[in-house]
Design an enzyme around this catalytic site. Structure first.
Site, PDB file in Angstrom:
ATOM      1  N   PRO A  42       0.841  -1.210   0.000  1.00 27.81           N
ATOM      2  CA  PRO A  42       0.000   0.000   0.000  1.00 27.81           C
ATOM      3  C   PRO A  42       0.870   1.252   0.000  1.00 27.81           C
ATOM      4  CG  PRO A  42      -0.644  -1.505   1.760  1.00 27.81           C
ATOM      5  CD  PRO A  42       0.617  -2.054   1.182  1.00 27.81           C
TER       6      PRO A  42
ATOM      7  N   HIS B 158       1.784   3.917 -29.503  1.00 30.60           N
ATOM      8  CA  HIS B 158       2.689   4.353 -28.422  1.00 30.60           C
ATOM      9  C   HIS B 158       2.889   5.886 -28.424  1.00 30.60           C
ATOM     10  CE1 HIS B 158       6.148   2.855 -25.642  1.00 30.60           C
ATOM     11  NE2 HIS B 158       5.666   4.008 -25.234  1.00 30.60           N
TER      12      HIS B 158
HETATM   13  C1  DGY Z   1       8.521   6.254 -21.895  1.00 25.60           C
HETATM   14  O1  DGY Z   1       9.141   7.310 -21.755  1.00 25.60           O
HETATM   15  O2  DGY Z   1       8.858   5.225 -21.342  1.00 25.60           O
HETATM   16  C2  DGY Z   1       7.300   6.294 -22.736  1.00 25.60           C
HETATM   17  O3  DGY Z   1       6.781   5.034 -22.945  1.00 25.60           O
HETATM   18  C3  DGY Z   1       7.613   6.939 -24.034  1.00 25.60           C
HETATM   19  O4  DGY Z   1       8.628   6.258 -24.671  1.00 25.60           O
END
Ligand code: DGY
Length: 350
Positions: free
Chosen positions: A208, A313
């Site tokens: 936690p 991404h």
């Molecule tokens: C990170 O900075 O890890 C993000 O996924 C972008 O690449």
């Protein structure tokens, strides 16, 4: 005697000339920095250029081989992109290479054990992307819960049907939301959820966290989280204990009405198992910023699923976030070369 004096004066003059030219060389000497992607924001690159000579690979993005060819003789590297960063790079850079900073928060592509063993000054760019990634996570939550991709496909296929039961999605208000990993990004997601009037916020992790109390989130086991949550966010780093954490059996623990959102790393999810779960109705839908492999080939099964919202991404892909990441990486490098504390050193003992 006279000849000897002339000889001594000559030697002295040569020594003075050599000494002053050595001093001039030292004063004019500029470290050589390799930035591995020539499209890196100029905000960061310009900081380096004030004190250093910066070189880039010719192609963007460059292959790892192109990058490795440029490593010998450089003093530092800004490692932009997710090519493997390991002992091979450090060996090629020795003895001149003194420091490296990545331009990312995730470090799953770095052989951190090797860097730690060599006690090598390594920087990265955490925190600064939390908001951008959390914004995107909420976007995926809504898009996957409300069937944005499927709706668009209906239009494309001339299947727009105006019925009261058509294309119904999931509510956020009153729902139970589970966050796997209440780190900085998990917390940023939780803060954003406050405006959505959700019913309950639960989280899981190693232990936690005080932030959990502040955010009104309840610590539960992973099994409880998966069983109870209407929305499940994955916000943990990829490592040996999180790889394929979401798999055939954990997907079966989720509600058939649940939405899975992954903004962390693709390999945390067993993607074949996810594809099956989305096809069979084991879960309702998924919103993914990350997948395996990246880039995802255009003929991948995931892209054929109407209930999978797939984004390439883009978590940290906003102008300001990428600028800030490059600035932090540049400062990390300058500090690393001077041997002074970096803005964001990678905490090996984490
Ligand atoms: C990170 O900075 O890890 C993000 O996924 C972008 O690449």
């Amino acid at each position: 005697m006279y000849t000897l004096m002339i000889f001594i004066r000559l030697i002295l003059m040569i020594a003075v000339i050599m000494c002053s030219s050595a001093m001039a060389t030292k004063k004019d000497w500029r470290p050589k920095i390799l930035v591995t992607n020539k499209e890196t924001p100029t905000k960061g690159v310009d900081i380096l250029k004030q004190k250093c000579d910066v070189i880039f690979p010719e192609n963007a993005p460059a292959t790892r081989e192109e990058i490795l060819k440029l490593v010998p003789g450089v003093d530092a590297i800004m490692w932009v992109g997710h090519h493997a960063l390991n002992g091979e790079v450090l060996d090629l850079g020795a003895p001149t290479l003194r420091t490296i900073s990545t331009m990312s928060a995730g470090m799953d592509y770095v052989d951190l054990e090797e860097f730690k063993r060599r006690d090598f000054p390594l920087g990265y760019t955490p925190s600064v992307l939390n908001d951008a990634v959390a914004d995107e996570a909420i976007g995926l939550m809504i898009a996957a819960g409300r069937r944005f991709h499927e709706g668009r496909l209906k239009i494309d296929n001339s299947q727009w049907y105006l019925g009261p039961q058509w294309m119904l999605g999931k509510d956020i208000k009153g729902s139970t939301v589970g966050i796997i990993g209440l780190g900085e990004i998990g917390q940023a997601i939780a803060r954003r959820l406050k405006g959505f009037e959700i019913g309950q916020l639960v989280y899981t992790g190693r232990k936690p966290k005080p932030a959990g109390d502040t955010l009104g989130a309840k610590f539960v086991t992973q099994a409880e989280l998966l069983k109870e949550s209407d929305y499940v966010f994955i916000a943990v780093p990829l490592n040996n204990s999180t790889r394929h954490m979401i798999n055939e059996s954990t997907l079966k623990q989720m509600k058939p009405t649940a939405v899975l959102i992954n903004i962390a790393r693709g390999e945390i999810v067993d993607q074949d198992a996810l594809v099956n779960a989305l096809k069979n109705g084991t879960i309702f839908s998924a919103g993914l910023d990350v997948m395996t492999p990246e880039p995802l080939p255009a003929d991948n099964e995931l892209l054929k699923l109407p209930n999978a919202v797939i984004v390439p991404h883009l978590g940290s892909a906003t102008t300001r976030t990428r600028d800030d990441m490059s600035v932090i990486a540049a400062h990390n490098i300058l500090a690393g070369m001077e041997g002074s504390p970096m803005l964001a050193p990678y905490p090996y003992s984490k």
